[in-house]
Design an enzyme around this catalytic site. Structure first.
Site, PDB file in Angstrom:
ATOM      1  N   GLY A  21       1.445  -1.304   0.005  1.00 32.95           N
ATOM      2  CA  GLY A  21       0.047  -0.242  -0.154  1.00 32.95           C
ATOM      3  C   GLY A  21       0.815   1.289  -0.212  1.00 32.95           C
ATOM      4  O   GLY A  21       1.594   1.476  -0.386  1.00 32.95           O
ATOM      5  N   ASN A  22       0.094   2.247   0.617  1.00 31.65           N
ATOM      6  CA  ASN A  22       1.514   3.479   0.599  1.00 31.65           C
ATOM      7  C   ASN A  22       0.530   4.470   1.242  1.00 31.65           C
ATOM      8  O   ASN A  22      -0.463   4.221   2.031  1.00 31.65           O
ATOM      9  CB  ASN A  22       1.269   4.228  -1.117  1.00 31.65           C
ATOM     10  N   HIS A  23       1.185   5.580   1.665  1.00 33.53           N
ATOM     11  CA  HIS A  23       0.363   6.377   2.666  1.00 33.53           C
ATOM     12  C   HIS A  23      -0.736   7.678   2.133  1.00 33.53           C
ATOM     13  O   HIS A  23      -0.438   8.679   3.608  1.00 33.53           O
ATOM     14  CB  HIS A  23       2.036   7.030   3.341  1.00 33.53           C
TER      15      HIS A  23
END
Ligand code: CTP
Length: 216
Positions: A21-23
């Protein structure tokens, strides 16, 4: 007037307990949803996993998804009937080639994952855009910002691209503020100062509405 909005990250599963995923927090996309709704639009907010509550506005319908494939399917179902498309999601560019059925156990000192490209939601839907539909994309760049953003505008058939530069303090991921430059397909460039994301959303929405054909 109907608005299709993608927001937040996507989570691409590796096994039953892990993902890539990512932030992205989704804050910019949710602020855009609120602002479009306040302007009278019906908003379909297709959101990846975020810690934000579903917007309470009665004209915002929130649809939760996990992966890029799910986000694409949800967006493709709405796109034909939406006058405005806003792609604010931070879609994972790649996903694991295989999803393990059981939890991956640790074994050797290294682990190699094979990743395959995800569908480009904005570019794929961009090919189906009809006259009168307006598409807005986001670009997060670190060098040669405007040239890269304009290239993205052309490749993905955007009418407007919102450029965040990572060189600017207070812009982009994990901030409540943002500093954007709006680049239009006709070459117009507008740079705004650092502002709270709610005010940035207003700048973007007002620019979009002013550029709609029937609004002039
Ligand atoms: N986007 C999308 N689907 C993807 C990837 C991106 O809809 N699979 C949208 C984003 O929501 C954003 C825009 O496309 O509006 C720009 O995304 P970005 O990942 O920066 O574009 P890329 O062409 O992948 O950029 P780069 O070549 O720099 O990786």
């Amino acid at each position: 007037m109907r608005v299709l909005l993608t927001a937040g990250p996507t989570y691409e599963p590796l096994d039953p307990v892990r993902f890539i995923g990512n932030h992205s927090t989704g804050k910019m996309g949710y602020a855009l949803a609120e602002t479009f709704a306040a302007e009278g639009a019906e908003v379909v907010l297709i959101s990846g996993p975020t810690s934000l509550p579903d917007p309470a506005h009665p004209r915002i319908r929130t649809q939760r998804v996990q992966t890029a494939d799910e986000m694409y399917a949800a967006a493709a179902a709405v796109a034909p009937t939406a006058a405005i498309w806003v792609f604010a999601a931070a879609v994972a560019d790649y996903k694991p080639a295989h999803i393990a059925e059981n939890k991956i156990k640790k074994a050797g000192a290294t682990l190699t994952l094979e990743l395959v490209k995800n569908v480009d939601i904005a570019a794929t839907l961009g090919q189906t855009k009809r006259p009168g539909q307006f598409s807005v994309g986001f670009a997060l760049e670190t060098e040669n910002e405007q040239a890269h953003a304009l290239d993205k505008l052309r490749r993905k058939h955007f009418d407007l691209v919102v450029l965040n530069s990572l060189r600017d303090a207070g812009a982009g991921f994990r901030h409540d503020t943002n500093k954007v430059t709006l680049l239009a397909a006709d070459g117009q460039v507008t740079t705004f100062p650092v502002k709270p994301k709610s005010e940035v959303a207003r700048d973007i929405v007002h620019t979009v509405l002013a550029r709609l054909p029937h609004h002039a």
